[in-house]
Design an enzyme around this catalytic site. Structure first.
Site, PDB file in Angstrom:
ATOM      1  N   ASP A 201      18.244 -59.380  82.286  1.00 36.11           N
ATOM      2  CA  ASP A 201      19.460 -58.784  82.853  1.00 36.11           C
ATOM      3  C   ASP A 201      19.088 -58.018  84.117  1.00 36.11           C
ATOM      4  O   ASP A 201      18.110 -57.273  84.129  1.00 36.11           O
ATOM      5  CB  ASP A 201      20.049 -57.839  81.793  1.00 36.11           C
ATOM      6  CG  ASP A 201      21.366 -57.228  82.194  1.00 36.11           C
ATOM      7  OD1 ASP A 201      22.340 -57.975  82.337  1.00 36.11           O
ATOM      8  OD2 ASP A 201      21.420 -55.994  82.357  1.00 36.11           O
ATOM      9  N   GLU A 242      18.731 -63.126  85.696  1.00 33.04           N
ATOM     10  CA  GLU A 242      20.023 -62.891  86.352  1.00 33.04           C
ATOM     11  C   GLU A 242      19.685 -62.276  87.705  1.00 33.04           C
ATOM     12  O   GLU A 242      19.390 -61.087  87.800  1.00 33.04           O
ATOM     13  CB  GLU A 242      20.884 -61.914  85.537  1.00 33.04           C
ATOM     14  CG  GLU A 242      22.244 -61.703  86.163  1.00 33.04           C
ATOM     15  CD  GLU A 242      22.905 -60.357  85.819  1.00 33.04           C
ATOM     16  OE1 GLU A 242      24.114 -60.245  86.017  1.00 33.04           O
ATOM     17  OE2 GLU A 242      22.212 -59.425  85.386  1.00 33.04           O
TER      18      GLU A 242
HETATM   19  C1  GLC Z   1      24.566 -57.283  83.851  1.00 32.09           C
HETATM   20  C2  GLC Z   1      25.495 -57.905  82.849  1.00 32.09           C
HETATM   21  C3  GLC Z   1      26.827 -57.235  82.921  1.00 32.09           C
HETATM   22  C4  GLC Z   1      26.660 -55.751  82.665  1.00 32.09           C
HETATM   23  C5  GLC Z   1      25.657 -55.184  83.661  1.00 32.09           C
HETATM   24  C6  GLC Z   1      25.346 -53.760  83.342  1.00 32.09           C
HETATM   25  O1  GLC Z   1      24.947 -57.561  85.143  1.00 32.09           O
HETATM   26  O2  GLC Z   1      25.583 -59.274  83.081  1.00 32.09           O
HETATM   27  O3  GLC Z   1      27.728 -57.784  82.004  1.00 32.09           O
HETATM   28  O4  GLC Z   1      27.874 -55.072  82.795  1.00 32.09           O
HETATM   29  O5  GLC Z   1      24.454 -55.912  83.608  1.00 32.09           O
HETATM   30  O6  GLC Z   1      24.667 -53.673  82.135  1.00 32.09           O
END
Ligand code: GLC
Length: 562
Positions: A201, A242
């Protein structure tokens, strides 16, 4: 360059949230037992890798991304025992399991942050504190409609802490050796329980500076350290990042093949929707030049939609506005000024166009990921706040609560989509399972075909000569002796198309979606009639991939119980 034969190069992933998938005990919240009970549905769908959104105890303000304890299961979702049973049952069905690794930040309720607020605490440096910020760094804020600074004041700590996301999600200081060690322990814990990979993430933020906090060495050394740890203790486990960063920066997250194994193809998703909106394949041809080449052992994870917004951030402003006018005409459909919070089906509307989009997804070079419910054409709930619009409970049947839960309706973790064209009486697994030509059965067939076409995951990919005009995307994929052609008509109008390739001359060709036969003429031409939004996938010479194809090996590895 052709990718390696590792399971993740050619797997078909499915992203879901345990909390909204299936509730086994009638408390209104989906749980691991419910998910385990639905594994046969996923096996029948044909996916062979599951990507779970966070399921840890959290402060429940960011759908689980505000973690309080990385070593536990949210008690509403089950126990570690239920988790382990789920892993065993998934593996018994040949499925890999990937978790969301949310360590850029924690919840402000996390014991580390609570301790860190006390001056002099050994946890102080787990986070980034300053007495007085010199700059709000407004450009680093991820939710610009909510915040205008990455700093928030904490009266008890008498200082400001850094957060790129919500103010209740303080960022961890990954430059600190003890934080890194905590991350390695979290990885070890879940690897020991049999997990096959992690969605990293907010990957760039692990290594980008946070105010004054910097990594003391090359920041990418940290990603290499994480990769080594996962490779050493994870027996084939992988990391998918990500990283929705500028095209020129993307390649750095693969390193020399020694950092993240995969990256979500944000650019690819954006260009698919651009091509669909314009009914013009040019953005997809141009994508080839925009994406960095893949170092050995790395791969793209392609998707159309996922749990966040559909981001259109890398388009120029005029193109983004055009697309938003098309896909999100109402302000309530837009989010963060850079995308839309609509789901795939309501976004595209026309069922033939949705099928076209799914075919585009499964025929991209790389490994595809499907977001739960998109196999049915589930809708969105725009009355819910921001991204919760696309996170409503799975629609299993027309029974009460869509067969998701036996709890009283008021107790459900999130409202169901009840009314209109996407209400669960109309869109659900059971009714589509019964209907041969439903979107669910179409998606199953696509996945089945995709898994029998290793050329798409592992092969060489190039445009194919065709006279269909800009709205026709014709591509060739090669692996060993295998040759697959995919043709998509992005226009709503029918097209007559002539494909040209030396290798088609006097060869039998088999159309895999509709199970038809064709034959290239002596000049290597194959003539097709494509309906509006029509698509077809042809295998040249045989209905089967060649036996020696490297990807059959990869599929076999993916299915071997580990
Ligand atoms: C990432 C996740 C998202 C979340 C963010 C903060 O971007 O994909 O859904 O809100 O992290 O944790």
């Amino acid at each position: 360059m052709e990718a390696n034969d590792t399971w993740y190069d050619n797997c078909v992933s499915y992203q879901l949230d345990v909390a909204t998938f299936h509730d086994s005990n009638g408390d209104g919240v989906g749980d691991f037992r419910g998910l385990t009970a639905r594994l046969d549905y996923l096996r029948e769908l044909g996916v062979n890798s599951l990507l779970l959104m966070p399921f840890h105890p959290s402060s429940e303000r960011d759908d689980g991304y505000d973690v309080i304890d990385h070593y536990a299961v949210d008690p509403r979702l089950g126990t570690l025992g239920d988790f382990s049973e789920f892993i065993d049952e998934a593996k018994a069905r040949g499925m890999r399991v990937m978790l969301d690794l949310v360590v850029n930040h924690t919840s402000d309720q996390h014991p580390w942050f609570q301790a860190s607020r006390k001056p002099g605490s050994p946890f102080r440096d787990y986070y980034v504190w300053v007495d007085e910020p010199d700059d709000p760094h407004a450009d680093q804020v991820v939710f610009p409609d909510r915040y205008d600074s990455v700093w928030s004041y904490d009266a008890q700590a008498k200082g400001y802490y850094f957060h790129r996301f919500h103010d209740f999600e303080p960022a961890l200081n990954h430059g600190h050796p003890r934080v890194r060690r905590e991350v390695m322990q979290i990885l070890s814990f879940w690897l020991a329980l049999g997990v096959d990979g992690f969605r990293v993430d907010a990957a760039p933020f692990l290594i980008w500076p946070k105010g004054p906090a910097q990594h003391s060495e090359d920041p990418h050394a940290y990603l290499r350290q994480i990769r080594r740890h996962v490779a050493r203790y994870g027996r084939g486990a992988m990391l998918v990042g990500e990283a929705n960063v500028a095209p020129a920066q993307l390649g750095s997250f693969f390193g020399a093949g020694d950092e993240l194994n995969q990256l979500f193809n944000f650019l690819g998703a954006e260009r698919i929707f651009q091509a669909l909106a314009l009914e013009d394949a040019t953005p997809l041809h141009a994508l080839r030049a925009l994406l960095p080449s893949l170092p050995p052992g790395t791969q793209w994870m392609n998707f159309l939609r996922h749990h966040d917004e559909l981001s259109l951030i890398w388009l120029d402003q005029a193109s983004r506005e055009t697309l938003l006018d098309t896909w999100a005409p109402h302000p309530n459909m837009r989010i963060y000024g850079r995308g839309t919070r609509r789901r795939l089906a309501p976004l595209l509307g026309d069922p033939a166009r949705i099928r076209l989009a799914l075919s585009l997804l499964f025929s991209r070079s790389g490994a595809p990921m499907l977001y739960y419910g998109d196999e049915l054409g589930m809708g969105d709930a725009l009355e819910l706040p921001d991204r919760l619009a696309v996170r409503t409970p799975m629609q299993w049947s027309a029974a009460a609560n869509a067969g998701f839960s036996a709890a009283p309706k008021a107790q459900l973790i999130r409202p169901l989509i009840e009314d209109g064209a996407y209400g669960y009486a109309k869109v659900n697994v059971t009714s589509q399972w019964l209907k041969a030509d439903s979107q669910l059965n179409y998606t199953r067939r696509l996945i089945e075909i995709r898994r029998a076409c290793p050329e798409l995951g592992l092969g060489r990919h190039e445009p194919l000569e065709c006279d269909g005009g800009p709205s026709v995307l014709a591509e060739s994929y090669y692996l060993d002796e295998g040759h697959v052609l995919c043709v998509h008509n992005l226009s709503k109008d029918a097209r007559r198309v002539t494909l040209r390739h030396d290798k088609l001359a006097k060869r039998e060709c088999y159309e895999l979606l509709a199970r038809r036969k064709g034959r290239g003429d002596a000049k290597g031409q194959l003539i097709l009639q494509l309906p509006g939004y029509g698509c077809c996938w042809w295998r040249v010479g045989s209905i089967f991939a060649p036996a020696e194809s490297g990807a059959s090996v990869a599929n076999a590895i993916a299915e071997a119980p580990s």
